[in-house]
Design a protein around this motif. Structure first.
Motif, PDB file in Angstrom:
ATOM      1  N   ASP A  10      34.158  37.562  46.203  1.00  0.00           N
ATOM      2  CA  ASP A  10      34.884  36.446  46.827  1.00  0.00           C
ATOM      3  C   ASP A  10      35.131  36.717  48.309  1.00  0.00           C
ATOM      4  OD1 ASP A  10      34.912  35.132  44.448  1.00  0.00           O
ATOM      5  OD2 ASP A  10      37.048  35.394  44.040  1.00  0.00           O
ATOM      6  N   THR A  11      35.520  37.962  48.626  1.00  0.00           N
ATOM      7  CA  THR A  11      35.753  38.323  50.025  1.00  0.00           C
ATOM      8  C   THR A  11      34.456  38.273  50.823  1.00  0.00           C
ATOM      9  OG1 THR A  11      37.595  39.758  49.366  1.00  0.00           O
ATOM     10  CG2 THR A  11      36.677  40.102  51.565  1.00  0.00           C
ATOM     11  N   GLN A  12      33.386  38.792  50.228  1.00  0.00           N
ATOM     12  CA  GLN A  12      32.089  38.745  50.909  1.00  0.00           C
ATOM     13  C   GLN A  12      31.684  37.306  51.212  1.00  0.00           C
ATOM     14  OE1 GLN A  12      29.834  40.883  47.904  1.00  0.00           O
ATOM     15  NE2 GLN A  12      29.500  42.590  49.312  1.00  0.00           N
ATOM     16  N   LEU A  13      31.770  36.462  50.203  1.00  0.00           N
ATOM     17  CA  LEU A  13      31.371  35.066  50.388  1.00  0.00           C
ATOM     18  C   LEU A  13      32.302  34.361  51.359  1.00  0.00           C
ATOM     19  CD1 LEU A  13      30.497  34.110  46.690  1.00  0.00           C
ATOM     20  CD2 LEU A  13      28.931  34.754  48.535  1.00  0.00           C
ATOM     21  N   GLY A  14      33.615  34.666  51.259  1.00  0.00           N
ATOM     22  CA  GLY A  14      34.574  34.057  52.176  1.00  0.00           C
ATOM     23  C   GLY A  14      34.295  34.427  53.625  1.00  0.00           C
ATOM     24  N   SER A  15      33.890  35.680  53.870  1.00  0.00           N
ATOM     25  CA  SER A  15      33.588  36.096  55.245  1.00  0.00           C
ATOM     26  C   SER A  15      32.381  35.351  55.803  1.00  0.00           C
ATOM     27  CB  SER A  15      33.345  37.614  55.292  1.00  0.00           C
ATOM     28  OG  SER A  15      32.080  37.956  54.742  1.00  0.00           O
TER      29      SER A  15
ATOM     30  N   VAL B  67      41.734  24.668  48.136  1.00  0.00           N
ATOM     31  CA  VAL B  67      41.384  25.905  47.441  1.00  0.00           C
ATOM     32  C   VAL B  67      42.290  26.101  46.222  1.00  0.00           C
ATOM     33  CG1 VAL B  67      41.146  28.410  47.665  1.00  0.00           C
ATOM     34  CG2 VAL B  67      40.586  26.934  49.607  1.00  0.00           C
ATOM     35  N   LEU B  68      43.592  25.814  46.393  1.00  0.00           N
ATOM     36  CA  LEU B  68      44.534  25.956  45.284  1.00  0.00           C
ATOM     37  C   LEU B  68      44.195  25.005  44.138  1.00  0.00           C
ATOM     38  CD1 LEU B  68      47.101  27.185  44.091  1.00  0.00           C
ATOM     39  CD2 LEU B  68      48.420  25.441  45.318  1.00  0.00           C
ATOM     40  N   ALA B  69      43.807  23.781  44.459  1.00  0.00           N
ATOM     41  CA  ALA B  69      43.428  22.824  43.416  1.00  0.00           C
ATOM     42  C   ALA B  69      42.235  23.348  42.616  1.00  0.00           C
ATOM     43  CB  ALA B  69      43.095  21.474  44.046  1.00  0.00           C
ATOM     44  N   ALA B  70      41.296  23.988  43.313  1.00  0.00           N
ATOM     45  CA  ALA B  70      40.136  24.548  42.616  1.00  0.00           C
ATOM     46  C   ALA B  70      40.547  25.708  41.708  1.00  0.00           C
ATOM     47  CB  ALA B  70      39.094  25.009  43.634  1.00  0.00           C
ATOM     48  N   TYR B  71      41.427  26.573  42.195  1.00  0.00           N
ATOM     49  CA  TYR B  71      41.912  27.682  41.366  1.00  0.00           C
ATOM     50  C   TYR B  71      42.719  27.176  40.170  1.00  0.00           C
ATOM     51  CZ  TYR B  71      40.644  31.725  44.263  1.00  0.00           C
ATOM     52  OH  TYR B  71      39.953  32.707  44.926  1.00  0.00           O
ATOM     53  N   SER B  72      43.428  26.059  40.343  1.00  0.00           N
ATOM     54  CA  SER B  72      44.303  25.567  39.273  1.00  0.00           C
ATOM     55  C   SER B  72      43.515  25.185  38.022  1.00  0.00           C
ATOM     56  CB  SER B  72      45.116  24.359  39.769  1.00  0.00           C
ATOM     57  OG  SER B  72      44.291  23.222  39.955  1.00  0.00           O
ATOM     58  N   ILE B  73      42.264  24.806  38.191  1.00  0.00           N
ATOM     59  CA  ILE B  73      41.435  24.436  37.035  1.00  0.00           C
ATOM     60  C   ILE B  73      41.303  25.611  36.061  1.00  0.00           C
ATOM     61  CG2 ILE B  73      39.089  23.788  36.335  1.00  0.00           C
ATOM     62  CD1 ILE B  73      38.919  22.214  38.987  1.00  0.00           C
TER      63      ILE B  73
ATOM     64  N   LEU C 227      28.360  26.451  44.877  1.00  0.00           N
ATOM     65  CA  LEU C 227      29.396  25.478  45.233  1.00  0.00           C
ATOM     66  C   LEU C 227      29.958  25.681  46.638  1.00  0.00           C
ATOM     67  CD1 LEU C 227      31.257  25.386  41.795  1.00  0.00           C
ATOM     68  CD2 LEU C 227      29.745  23.626  42.745  1.00  0.00           C
ATOM     69  N   MET C 228      29.930  26.914  47.165  1.00  0.00           N
ATOM     70  CA  MET C 228      30.464  27.140  48.512  1.00  0.00           C
ATOM     71  C   MET C 228      29.641  26.395  49.568  1.00  0.00           C
ATOM     72  SD  MET C 228      29.245  31.098  49.251  1.00  0.00           S
ATOM     73  CE  MET C 228      29.438  31.101  51.042  1.00  0.00           C
TER      74      MET C 228
ATOM     75  N   GLY D 235      34.848  26.035  46.966  1.00  0.00           N
ATOM     76  CA  GLY D 235      33.731  26.219  46.046  1.00  0.00           C
ATOM     77  C   GLY D 235      33.740  27.599  45.409  1.00  0.00           C
ATOM     78  N   ILE D 236      34.153  28.618  46.179  1.00  0.00           N
ATOM     79  CA  ILE D 236      34.268  29.972  45.636  1.00  0.00           C
ATOM     80  C   ILE D 236      35.316  29.989  44.522  1.00  0.00           C
ATOM     81  CG2 ILE D 236      34.849  32.368  46.173  1.00  0.00           C
ATOM     82  CD1 ILE D 236      33.897  31.807  49.049  1.00  0.00           C
ATOM     83  N   ALA D 237      36.450  29.344  44.784  1.00  0.00           N
ATOM     84  CA  ALA D 237      37.522  29.279  43.786  1.00  0.00           C
ATOM     85  C   ALA D 237      37.087  28.490  42.554  1.00  0.00           C
ATOM     86  CB  ALA D 237      38.762  28.642  44.412  1.00  0.00           C
ATOM     87  N   LEU D 238      36.344  27.427  42.761  1.00  0.00           N
ATOM     88  CA  LEU D 238      35.912  26.588  41.646  1.00  0.00           C
ATOM     89  C   LEU D 238      34.949  27.339  40.731  1.00  0.00           C
ATOM     90  CD1 LEU D 238      36.113  23.810  40.367  1.00  0.00           C
ATOM     91  CD2 LEU D 238      34.262  23.039  41.876  1.00  0.00           C
ATOM     92  N   GLY D 239      34.065  28.124  41.311  1.00  0.00           N
ATOM     93  CA  GLY D 239      33.147  28.923  40.494  1.00  0.00           C
ATOM     94  C   GLY D 239      33.899  29.885  39.590  1.00  0.00           C
ATOM     95  N   SER D 240      34.923  30.526  40.129  1.00  0.00           N
ATOM     96  CA  SER D 240      35.744  31.438  39.334  1.00  0.00           C
ATOM     97  C   SER D 240      36.463  30.698  38.216  1.00  0.00           C
ATOM     98  CB  SER D 240      36.755  32.132  40.256  1.00  0.00           C
ATOM     99  OG  SER D 240      37.656  32.921  39.523  1.00  0.00           O
ATOM    100  N   SER D 241      36.973  29.506  38.513  1.00  0.00           N
ATOM    101  CA  SER D 241      37.734  28.738  37.527  1.00  0.00           C
ATOM    102  C   SER D 241      36.870  28.291  36.352  1.00  0.00           C
ATOM    103  CB  SER D 241      38.361  27.512  38.198  1.00  0.00           C
ATOM    104  OG  SER D 241      39.378  27.889  39.092  1.00  0.00           O
ATOM    105  N   ILE D 242      35.660  27.874  36.635  1.00  0.00           N
ATOM    106  CA  ILE D 242      34.781  27.421  35.557  1.00  0.00           C
ATOM    107  C   ILE D 242      34.380  28.594  34.663  1.00  0.00           C
ATOM    108  CG2 ILE D 242      32.521  26.417  35.037  1.00  0.00           C
ATOM    109  CD1 ILE D 242      32.812  24.802  37.668  1.00  0.00           C
ATOM    110  N   ALA D 243      34.054  29.721  35.278  1.00  0.00           N
ATOM    111  CA  ALA D 243      33.547  30.869  34.523  1.00  0.00           C
ATOM    112  C   ALA D 243      34.592  31.481  33.613  1.00  0.00           C
ATOM    113  CB  ALA D 243      33.014  31.923  35.485  1.00  0.00           C
ATOM    114  N   ILE D 244      35.881  31.360  33.942  1.00  0.00           N
ATOM    115  CA  ILE D 244      36.906  32.017  33.132  1.00  0.00           C
ATOM    116  C   ILE D 244      36.935  31.468  31.712  1.00  0.00           C
ATOM    117  CG2 ILE D 244      38.782  30.445  33.779  1.00  0.00           C
ATOM    118  CD1 ILE D 244      38.998  34.240  33.108  1.00  0.00           C
ATOM    119  N   TYR D 245      36.515  30.213  31.539  1.00  0.00           N
ATOM    120  CA  TYR D 245      36.576  29.635  30.192  1.00  0.00           C
ATOM    121  C   TYR D 245      35.484  30.189  29.278  1.00  0.00           C
ATOM    122  CZ  TYR D 245      40.322  26.770  31.840  1.00  0.00           C
ATOM    123  OH  TYR D 245      41.533  26.370  32.345  1.00  0.00           O
ATOM    124  N   LEU D 246      34.398  30.674  29.853  1.00  0.00           N
ATOM    125  CA  LEU D 246      33.430  31.425  29.056  1.00  0.00           C
ATOM    126  C   LEU D 246      34.086  32.709  28.557  1.00  0.00           C
ATOM    127  CD1 LEU D 246      30.534  31.993  28.013  1.00  0.00           C
ATOM    128  CD2 LEU D 246      30.096  33.112  30.232  1.00  0.00           C
TER     129      LEU D 246
END
Length: 507
Positions: free
Chosen positions: A248-253, A351-357, A399-400, A407-418
């Protein structure tokens, strides 16, 4: 929540409230600029060591063995085991901190490739200061494991408040006289001092329970071998999770200036309900789950996991709805000051809305992993976490390109449900199903209450146009919370009715 979980939650509340104050001061002095990016990246990298060797991994492997010895009345064996684990942690944390300081330039180049050279240089300086902090926090996690096994939850989870207090004191004392780079370097020293204080406040109570640990690397100790065998897969699993944060940090940079800082602000808010309701229930449940397994009581094990999941969902799901709908108001209330302006509020809100998912999933997976750990299975959560990481990274990269940091946050949010689905299926195969028709009904009530509360919150945010931001925010949040409680109580959710009973008694 159960009484032990309430004590964990109370300790976390103290720590998180001070953390929010720390972040408000951070936003005031650093905003979303390059200096903020450097501190966020520098703080995240030593935290990898803390999370690999500390609370999340140590508790899962150490507590079941330590609690088993205590349950059998083997106090001397418990003391020997705690000494071996403490000694091993000192060695590993010291070597890791030394390596981090020496390799800081290479680490920054790998972790934040998109930073300008000036920002990279500042990040290196901050890492060199803060890497020893990780060693102190790892030893603090040893204290936490001992205290939690003895059901001393409040101290262990409120001790991190000292880390926040030290940084708050640094910013308050020096914020007016130092600027930019000089202030952020001072803040790094404050964080190091805070880690030392966090450890020190736990030592007296810990020593009272197990004595002052004797230096011992007796890895031939059967219980120590058991802990290490269980620990290694958990460390690998934690490495997978920490790799996710590094990615996430790498992509954010690479997204651009301010992206790493935005991810940090949003994660701070998203982790609040996860800590209060997910970690509190999971942490307090682990010793009890271990005792259920030791006693061979599968019915109690299933019931405890089902009850914990219901409690976590009751609070985590409305938190996700709140952050997704009126999170901007929360961000404005907490952070919009000084160098953090209204444009920054809008960006962080996305970003927070994406993490909230993914927030409910992040909260519930802690409990499911505790179920595996209590049964001595530390490998299954690792394999599942690795699969989730691959999906999260692929989605984040995709998504980024369209949504930037969100988009970085959204990718994390979707994957957690797996992660949640696979952990739940694996756990059910071992102990039988812990969900039934009443469980699905209460979950439906939770979602219905969250939807009604969201509508009420949005309406309140639109109608309550107070001149003072904090008054508008508190009125809106109060409307959301009260509506959710009344709606779920009217629909006979067991946790809502329990809260209403407590309120009635207090009244």
């Amino acid at each position: 929540m159960t009484y032990p979980a309430t004590r964990v939650g109370a300790g976390i509340v103290v720590t998180r409230l001070l953390g929010l104050l720390r972040e408000r001061l951070f936003a005031q002095y650093f905003g979303n600029g390059a200096t903020a990016d450097a501190f966020r990246a520098a703080l995240r990298i030593p935290n990898v060591i803390r999370n690999l060797l500390g609370e999340g991994t140590l508790s899962a492997s150490f507590i079941p063995a330590f609690a088993g010895l205590i349950a059998r009345g083997d106090e001397e064996g418990a003391r020997k085991l705690s000494s071996v684990v403490a000694s091993l942690l000192i060695v590993l944390a010291s070597l890791s901190a030394l390596a981090g300081i020496v390799l800081a330039p290479l680490i920054v180049t790998a972790v934040a490739p998109g930073f300008p050279e000036e920002t990279k240089a500042l990040t290196v300086t901050l890492i060199e200061i803060m890497f020893p902090m990780s060693g102190l926090l790892v030893l603090s996690a040893w204290c936490l494991a001992v205290l939690n096994t003895h059901r001393r939850f409040f101290l262990s989870y409120s001790a991190p408040a000292m880390w926040n207090i030290a940084q708050i004191a640094t910013l308050v004392a020096l914020g007016a006289s130092l600027l930019g780079t000089r202030l952020v370097v001072a803040l790094a020293w404050g964080a190091l001092a805070g880690a030392l204080l966090q450890l020190v406040v736990q030592l007296p109570a810990t020593f009272k329970l197990v004595g002052v640990p004797r230096w011992s690397l007796d890895l031939g100790n059967p219980e120590a071998r058991r802990v290490i065998r269980a620990w290694i897969p958990i460390v690998v699993g934690a490495g997978v999770l920490q790799l996710s944060s590094v990615i996430d940090t790498q992509l954010g940079s690479l997204v651009g200036q301010g992206a790493v800082a935005m991810l940090g602000y949003a994660q701070l808010l998203a982790i609040l309900p996860i800590s209060l309701f997910g970690i509190s229930v999971a942490a307090s449940s682990l010793p009890e789950l271990a005792r259920d397994v030791a006693g061979g009581d599968r019915d109690a094990l299933r019931t405890r996991i089902a009850d914990g999941g219901r409690q976590i969902s009751y609070f985590a799901i409305p938190s996700a709805f709140l952050f997704a709908s009126i999170g901007w108001l929360v961000i404005a209330l907490l952070f919009q000051t000084g160098k953090f302006g209204s444009d920054d509020t809008a960006l962080v809100a996305g970003v927070l809305a994406a993490y909230s998912i993914g927030l409910p999933g992040q909260a519930i997976v802690k409990l499911l992993a505790s179920g595996h750990y209590a049964m001595g299975d530390t490998r299954t959560p690792v394999r599942i976490a690795a699969m989730s990481l691959v999906l999260s990274t692929g989605l984040a990269i995709l998504l980024m390109r369209y949504f930037g940091a969100a988009g970085i946050a959204l990718g994390s949010s979707i994957a957690i449900y797996l992660n949640v689905a696979l952990n739940a299926r694996a756990l059910s195969s071992k102990i039988g199903s812990f969900t039934d028709r009443p469980s699905f009904r209460t979950l439906s009530v939770t979602f219905a209450g969250a939807l009604v509360a969201t509508a009420a919150g949005l309406l309140a945010a639109d109608l309550l146009q107070f001149q003072t931001l904090w008054l508008r925010a508190l009125a809106t949040l109060g409307t959301f919370g009260l509506t959710y409680l009344l709606a779920t109580a009217a629909l006979k959710h067991p946790d809502a009715r329990q809260i209403m009973k407590v309120i009635t008694r207090l009244g």
